[in-house]
Design a protein around this motif. Structure first.
Motif, PDB file in Angstrom:
ATOM      1  N   LEU A 172     -33.503   8.158  45.463  1.00 19.53           N
ATOM      2  CA  LEU A 172     -34.912   8.953  45.623  1.00 19.53           C
ATOM      3  C   LEU A 172     -34.361  10.791  44.261  1.00 19.53           C
ATOM      4  O   LEU A 172     -35.173  10.903  44.222  1.00 19.53           O
ATOM      5  N   GLY A 173     -33.160  11.150  45.219  1.00 16.85           N
ATOM      6  CA  GLY A 173     -32.933  12.469  44.505  1.00 16.85           C
ATOM      7  C   GLY A 173     -32.398  12.404  43.516  1.00 16.85           C
ATOM      8  O   GLY A 173     -32.740  13.307  43.070  1.00 16.85           O
ATOM      9  N   GLY A 174     -32.222  11.443  43.072  1.00 19.71           N
ATOM     10  CA  GLY A 174     -32.159  11.204  41.390  1.00 19.71           C
ATOM     11  C   GLY A 174     -33.669  11.323  40.555  1.00 19.71           C
ATOM     12  O   GLY A 174     -33.489  12.267  39.741  1.00 19.71           O
ATOM     13  N   GLY A 175     -34.472  11.043  41.066  1.00 23.62           N
ATOM     14  CA  GLY A 175     -36.036  10.938  40.970  1.00 23.62           C
ATOM     15  C   GLY A 175     -36.683  12.648  40.849  1.00 23.62           C
ATOM     16  O   GLY A 175     -36.956  12.830  40.180  1.00 23.62           O
ATOM     17  N   GLN A 176     -35.514  12.662  42.028  1.00 22.35           N
ATOM     18  CA  GLN A 176     -36.376  14.162  42.170  1.00 22.35           C
ATOM     19  C   GLN A 176     -35.377  15.365  41.113  1.00 22.35           C
ATOM     20  O   GLN A 176     -36.113  16.856  40.989  1.00 22.35           O
ATOM     21  N   SER A 177     -34.207  14.643  41.110  1.00 21.06           N
ATOM     22  CA  SER A 177     -33.431  15.729  40.180  1.00 21.06           C
ATOM     23  C   SER A 177     -34.191  15.739  38.914  1.00 21.06           C
ATOM     24  O   SER A 177     -34.541  16.861  38.426  1.00 21.06           O
ATOM     25  N   LEU A 178     -34.768  14.401  38.046  1.00 21.97           N
ATOM     26  CA  LEU A 178     -34.954  14.737  37.125  1.00 21.97           C
ATOM     27  C   LEU A 178     -36.582  15.420  36.910  1.00 21.97           C
ATOM     28  O   LEU A 178     -36.993  16.037  35.754  1.00 21.97           O
ATOM     29  N   GLY A 179     -37.007  15.334  37.962  1.00 20.90           N
ATOM     30  CA  GLY A 179     -38.987  16.031  38.804  1.00 20.90           C
ATOM     31  C   GLY A 179     -37.919  17.406  38.026  1.00 20.90           C
ATOM     32  O   GLY A 179     -39.686  18.073  37.344  1.00 20.90           O
ATOM     33  N   ALA A 180     -37.411  17.846  38.632  1.00 17.36           N
ATOM     34  CA  ALA A 180     -37.044  18.998  38.475  1.00 17.36           C
ATOM     35  C   ALA A 180     -36.714  19.603  37.304  1.00 17.36           C
ATOM     36  O   ALA A 180     -36.720  20.869  36.827  1.00 17.36           O
TER      37      ALA A 180
END
Length: 362
Positions: free
Chosen positions: A131-139
């Motif tokens: 989940l945090g990987g996807g959120q990092s890419l989103g940022a």
């Protein structure tokens, strides 16, 4: 693990949230619990690292990797890890405010809000698991020049098929127990699921930090409730679909780490993510599983370390180039505007010729 030196703080989550019922009241303001880790050999000109956890866990799940990175004597100024709003200490802070309708990209906005409120210095690298990987890419997509690098470990940013394990897990997680008669009962339950495969140092640290006794209660609870976990997974189709559409806007150099024996993401996800990102290198860890950060943190740290070294070297080269042309910047900007106007004039002339040609044929 050797004791990490860190302090704790709290920042405000992004507001407003993307979905009306992410909070109980539309005016509810959520908070984020933050750990700030300082290496023994702090490099004032080094990287600021920000770690985002996977679903169901919390910021401390990254600590063994952080410790191992510090031991590599890398150029690091500070490492930061935070609990997303319905997880860990943030869930306790936000008790009574959390709703049922989430969008994962709010975690991307929370990361950017944290950077702004703490006034974190560049260069910054975000590192996220699942989940945090996807959120990092989103940022990285939402603020394209903020990050010097991004690490996605088993990043969830590629749409799941309708019959994926995530779909069934959303229902299953709603029925997970989150309240226990004792800490040992809680640990026994957690050991009956995937925690039994975790590195012992990681597991022991999580058992010390993910449980609490609410005021006035003799029960032991998980800080991340079953209902919040169910809400998180039920949001995955819309959330992952949105994150995937953002990937073409990521200009940041990205390291994707995939687990060879993982069955969480679709099998084609690593290749599809890598081909969609403009600056990406990929590493697959043979015989590893989705929770590799918690199971084999030493392997993860050995892959991340060299990427961080390259990232800082790249950032310093770019800064040197900027400094070298600083005196000529006004001329560069003027030339850029001139080329822009020439291009616009060419398009206008072409459009005029096409219009006249069509008129002549009539």
């Amino acid at each position: 693990m050797d004791r990490l030196v860190y302090s704790t703080t709290v920042v405000n989550a992004a507001y407003p949230r993307s979905k009306r019922y992410s909070t109980v009241r539309s005016t509810d303001r959520l908070q984020i619990a933050v750990n700030r880790y300082i290496p023994l050999k702090k490099d004032e000109n080094g990287l600021t690292l920000i770690f985002l956890h996977c679903s169901g866990l919390q910021k401390e799940s990254w600590e063994e990797v952080i410790r191992l990175l510090f031991e590599q004597d890398l150029p690091i100024k500070e490492a930061i890890a935070f609990d997303w709003v319905g997880h860990g200490d943030s869930a306790v802070l936000n008790e009574g405010k959390l709703g049922y309708d989430l969008l994962w990209s709010d975690g991307s906005r929370d990361l950017l809000a944290l950077i702004d409120q703490l006034q974190l210095p560049e260069p910054i690298v975000c590192l996220g698991h699942s989940l945090g990987g996807g959120q990092s890419l989103g940022a990285c997509a939402k603020r394209r020049r903020q990050f010097a690098g991004c690490v996605g470990v088993e990043a969830v940013a590629y749409p799941f098929p309708g019959d994926s394990a995530v779909s069934s897990f959303a229902s299953l997680s709603a029925h997970f127990p989150d309240t226990f008669a004792s800490k040992q009962e809680a640990i026994d339950f957690l050991m009956s699921i995937h925690y039994k495969w975790f590195n012992k140092a990681v597991r022991d640290r999580l058992f010390d930090t993910m449980l609490y006794s609410p005021a006035g209660s003799d029960k032991i609870k998980l800080k991340s409730s079953s209902m919040q976990l169910a809400a998180l997974f039920s949001a995955s189709p819309e959330s992952v679909g949105e994150l995937y559409t953002l990937l073409p806007f990521v200009d940041t150099p990205v390291l994707l780490i995939s687990a060879g024996d993982s069955n969480w993401n679709p099998s084609e996800a690593p290749e599809m993510l890598a081909s969609t990102l403009s600056h990406c290198e990929s590493v697959t860890v043979p015989k590893a599983h989705h929770m590799l950060i918690q199971e084999i943190p030493e392997v993860a740290a050995s892959i991340i370390g060299p990427f961080l070294t390259k990232t800082l070297a790249r950032y310093n080269r770019e800064q040197a180039r900027e400094a070298a042309v600083a005196s000529d910047m006004a001329e560069i900007i003027d030339r850029g505007f001139k080329e822009l106007v020439e291009g616009l004039d060419s398009l206008a002339n072409l459009s005029l010729k096409l219009s006249r040609s069509k008129t002549a044929k009539l």
